[in-house]
Design an enzyme around this catalytic site. Structure first.
Site, PDB file in Angstrom:
ATOM      1  N   CYS B  91       1.400  -0.564  -4.457  1.00 42.64           N
ATOM      2  CA  CYS B  91       1.866  -1.893  -4.055  1.00 42.64           C
ATOM      3  C   CYS B  91       1.402  -2.969  -5.019  1.00 42.64           C
ATOM      4  CB  CYS B  91       1.386  -2.210  -2.645  1.00 42.64           C
ATOM      5  SG  CYS B  91       1.887  -0.912  -1.506  1.00 42.64           S
ATOM      6  N   HIS B 382       8.223  -5.548   3.042  1.00 41.82           N
ATOM      7  CA  HIS B 382       7.356  -5.142   1.939  1.00 41.82           C
ATOM      8  C   HIS B 382       7.908  -3.932   1.199  1.00 41.82           C
ATOM      9  CE1 HIS B 382       3.971  -3.910  -0.366  1.00 41.82           C
ATOM     10  NE2 HIS B 382       3.450  -3.082   0.509  1.00 41.82           N
ATOM     11  N   CYS B 413      -3.385  -5.555  -1.982  1.00 41.67           N
ATOM     12  CA  CYS B 413      -4.011  -4.244  -1.834  1.00 41.67           C
ATOM     13  C   CYS B 413      -2.999  -3.159  -2.182  1.00 41.67           C
ATOM     14  CB  CYS B 413      -4.512  -4.052  -0.415  1.00 41.67           C
ATOM     15  SG  CYS B 413      -3.181  -4.198   0.801  1.00 41.67           S
TER      16      CYS B 413
END
Lengths: 450, 427
Positions: B91, B382, B413
């Site tokens: 990510c 996301h 994160c």
């Protein structure tokens, strides 16, 4: 992109031609349309008129330089590409005979998609009643000739100011060229401003110009962006954020920039100006093309439908122009082009809100064109009024209604978005510095509102 | 050697994010990345332009997409001589791509660059079980009919089956949510606090759309004009009524409402030197100041899987001589509401700051009014690698609105116990 409706294709086939001719059906032909490199006209151009033909004298060199072969008599060989008849010297209706004498033999020798351009003077500036009648008569003649012509030929009238005949060169060239494919039966007024256009690349008349087109994501707006780009302009493409995907495609196609905004936003004009200035160094051409329809009979039109159309099609232009036409806005010699509609001239059942907005646009043209401040800065304001144009919108009209709309004009076919775009690009060029306050219908000489 | 100069964030573009199996179910990573690039090119007038380089990536990737970003460039209106390469840091991909190109610009190795990321949780590669894969490869290697027959005969009906990738940590077999639930419990993050953060995310994102904030950050795609996951009218009651999805017993506080959904989408950011920007009529929104990555030992070191940013930020602050309070805006990626809350709790905790971070005093708190002011991943969704680009472009514009000198902190994160953080400053 030459496109053609099914009927036009049919009547241009062997059997279709016979059928249409036997039944007396309309016989539209595929119109000659502009592409860079094409000659101005396909065939020699006959020039003539009354007395010493001052306009032809003033335009002769320019026409020749643009590639026209001028002849003073109908030639035996090739068919004529066009005719320019100069009646600027007409004093009385009796002088109109000169027009008949020039035009009558020529009409039989016209080629496909040939052009008749009559040059006259503004009746309102006539010195006598007889002269005024003669000048006014030209409009009737031109419109009748337009209806008489076949095979994609058109007839238009240019009114030039005394002593400023040369300023009409760009207009006459436009009306002779393939760029005016769907402009028929129109009157274009050329004013007294001297045009000192430096010799420009005829294929890129808008080179170095920065243009903004609202409603550029699709339809006519997208073709306006393409045409202005083809003519050399850097184009800022504007449309509502929801149309962003197609807007981006158009902007990238024309190598311009996409600006997602709602033209009714209070700061729309400021944001457009800021974008054009920071990204491209300034703004020269504004095309207010964004528009919507919310059709209903007036009896059934609620305030919301009324308001939304007027806000988008009319009020937003006034609002944006506060910034765009301010001293810090459009550069000197700038161009404002509005998009009216045949519905704004003739009215249309179920479109009172739309017609209000589009007739209002003509009012804007009149108002801005008379603005002394704008005139001093060399800013011209004009409009196009499209008739039946083949777009996604008109494709949704029921077949029978659509067919009537298509055929009820002298060219017996619908126009293409690019035809509207060509008229806009015409206004935008430096050569048209003396053309302001005009509303050119791009309607193939539609019977509606004529 | 050239001296360093400032790299500017000049603008961004993303497509609206969609939920897994939503409107982008049939769109590939290449389709979405190309669409995001096209919008960026159109907004900044880059058609036919050679950009220094385009760097992007995807977390879930087909083997055919070995050159994903270059293929997207070739399918875009950018000049075909624009080089591109893929990176992948889970990510953190989008933000890591930004750091990479900003550094190249700072060093004078590039005048302009595009950073981005894309992910599809819908159009995912399907993998056959390992045993079947080996047998199929053997069959493929077979040369003689006899060898082929032997290899084919080894295939068993029980070999069949497909594996769809999931957000699971390979070394623990636990999902990211399950990892997060442990950390949330460790920091005593309550269900109420998570739901409140989620609610705020939806409300702030909706308000940003309402004021037209995304008009120059987003280009519609496949008929989608806003993030599909956005629920402007959600309430604490609705969020409170959801069943817990991760954790067990009294520690189960995480729901589908306060966790990000699997999403599809793509984002891009345009960066350049100040000279390049001026030559292209582009005004810098923000300058890239610094970036830092960290990783934690979530296997043996007893640290939470998603806690690496808590370590990366203080290292970067120390280098910059800044305190955690020296920022006007904070963008902490909402992988889960609990991620944001655990990270902030750790920074306020004296023991954590002393023992884990080696600091004399806690980093302290963050003014919540400056946190994720236009919402974050809980509302927007996301798509893993696309989140970094979304945040960088959003923060750059927000800082520009605040005015010159305004400073913003980004914290993201990533899987594998990693974290990527960065500082932007308004131009």
């Amino acid at each position: 992109m030459p496109r053609s409706d099914g009927y036009t294709s049919f009547v241009n086939s062997g059997v279709g031609k016979k059928v249409a001719s036997a039944l007396g059906l309309p016989q539209p032909v595929p119109l000659r349309r502009y592409a860079p490199g094409r000659p101005l006209v396909d065939g020699p151009v006959l020039v003539g008129g009354h007395a010493d033909t001052p306009a032809v004298s003033a335009l002769r060199d320019g026409l020749t330089a643009a590639g026209a072969t001028l002849v003073d008599a109908v030639p035996d060989g090739p068919r004529l590409g066009g005719v320019v008849v100069d009646l600027t010297a007409a004093e009385t209706p009796a002088d109109l005979e000169s027009l008949r004498a020039t035009l009558a033999p020529a009409l039989k020798r016209l080629g496909r998609c040939a052009r008749v351009v009559v040059v006259g003077r503004d009746p309102e500036r006539a010195g006598s009643v007889a002269q005024r009648a003669a000048r006014r008569a030209l409009e009737g003649i031109t419109r009748s000739v337009g209806k008489e012509l076949r095979a994609g030929a058109t007839a238009n009238l240019v009114l030039v100011a005394d002593g400023h005949e040369a300023s009409a060169l760009g207009t006459v060239l436009f009306l002779l060229s393939a760029r005016s494919a769907y402009v028929d039966g129109q009157v274009v007024r050329v004013g007294e401003r001297e045009v000192h256009a430096a010799p420009v690349d005829a294929e890129r008349p808008l080179a170095g110009k920065v243009a903004v087109v609202t409603g550029a994501a699709r339809g006519i707006g997208a073709d306006i962006a393409r045409t202005l780009h083809r003519d050399g302009a850097t184009v800022v493409c504007v449309d509502v954020p929801a149309a962003g995907a197609s807007l981006a495609a158009v902007a990238n196609e024309v190598g311009g920039t996409a600006l997602q905004l709602d033209v009714t936003a209070l700061d729309a004009g400021t944001r457009i100006l800021e974008h054009a200035t920071t990204r491209h160094g300034g703004l020269d051409v504004v095309v207010h093309n964004a528009g919507i329809t919310r059709d209903k009979l007036l009896a059934n039109t609620d305030a919301e439908r009324w308001d939304s159309v007027l806000r988008v099609n009319l009020l937003s232009i006034l609002q944006m122009n506060e910034a765009l036409l301010a001293k810090s806005g459009l550069r000197d010699g700038g161009r404002v082009v509005l998009v009216s509609s045949i519905a704004g001239i003739a009215g249309n059942r179920g479109q009172s809100n739309y017609a209000a907005s589009k007739a209002g646009v003509i009012g804007l043209v009149d108002g801005y064109a008379a603005d002394r401040g704008l005139v001093r800065r060399g800013i011209t304001v004009n409009a196009v009024a499209p008739g039946f144009i083949e777009t996604e919108m008109t494709a949704r009209i029921p077949l029978a209604t659509r067919e009537v709309g298509r055929r009820l004009n002298s060219l017996a076919q619908g126009g293409l978005p690019v035809d509207v775009a060509e008229a806009i690009a015409f206004y935008a060029a430096d050569a048209q510095g003396a053309v302001s306050g005009n509303v050119i219908r791009v309607c193939g000489q539609s019977l509606l509102g004529a | 050697m050239p001296t360093t100069r400032r790299a500017a964030v000049l603008g961004g573009n993303r497509i609206p994010f969609a939920r897994q199996f939503g409107p982008y179910a049939e769109a590939s990573n290449q389709d979405m990345l190309t669409a995001a690039l096209e919008g960026l090119v159109a907004r900044h007038g880059l058609a036919g332009e050679r950009v220094g380089e385009v760097v992007a990536g995807a977390v879930i990737k087909h083997s055919r997409d070995f050159n994903l970003t270059r293929e997207a460039v070739l399918g875009s209106s950018l000049a075909a001589d624009t080089p591109a390469y893929d990176i992948q840091q889970a990510c953190g991909t989008g933000l890591e791509a930004t750091i990479l190109v900003a550094n190249k610009i700072a060093l004078g190795q590039a005048e302009s660059a595009i950073a981005g990321g894309v992910d599809s949780a819908s159009d995912a590669p399907i993998v056959v079980p390992e045993r079947l894969r080996r047998k199929l490869l053997r069959l493929n290697r077979a040369k003689t009919p006899a060898e082929r027959a032997k290899a084919a005969a080894a295939l068993r009906p029980t070999d069949l089956g497909i594996q769809v990738p999931a957000a699971t940590e390979p070394r623990t077999g636990m999902s990211m949510g399950e990892h997060m639930a442990i950390t949330a419990a460790r920091w005593g993050v309550t269900r109420e606090a998570q739901d409140e953060l989620a609610l705020a995310s939806h409300q702030k994102l909706a308000a940003a759309y309402e004021r037209g904030f995304f008009d120059d950050l987003l280009t519609p795609y496949l008929g989608q004009t806003r993030d599909q996951n956005l629920r402007p009218d959600t309430t604490l009651e609705k969020l409170g009524s959801l069943r817990t999805a991760f954790g067990t017993g009294p520690d189960a506080t995480m729901t589908a409402g306060n966790s990000t959904p699997l999403s599809d989408g793509a984002s891009t950011v345009l960066l350049g030197s100040e000279e390049w920007a001026a030559a292209h009529g582009l005004k810098p929104l923000a300058f890239f100041v610094d970036g830092e990555t960290a990783a934690v030992d979530y296997l043996g070191g007893e640290e939470g899987l998603l806690m690496a940013p808590a370590y990366a930020v203080p290292r970067m602050l120390a280098r910059q001589g800044l305190s955690l309070q020296d920022f006007d805006l904070y963008e902490i990626h909402e992988a889960f509401a609990a991620t944001v809350l655990s990270t902030m709790a750790a920074w306020e905790d004296e023991e954590f700051c002393r023992e884990r971070l080696g600091l004399d005093a806690p980093l302290g708190g963050i003014d919540r009014a400056k946190l994720n002011v236009t919402g974050s991943s809980l509302a927007a969704g996301h798509p893993f690698a696309a989140t970094g680009g979304r945040i960088v472009a959003t923060l750059a514009k927000l800082l520009h609105e605040k005015g010159s000198g305004a400073r913003g902190l980004i914290s993201i994160c990533a899987a594998g116990g990693q974290g990527v953080v960065a500082i932007l400053e308004a131009a």
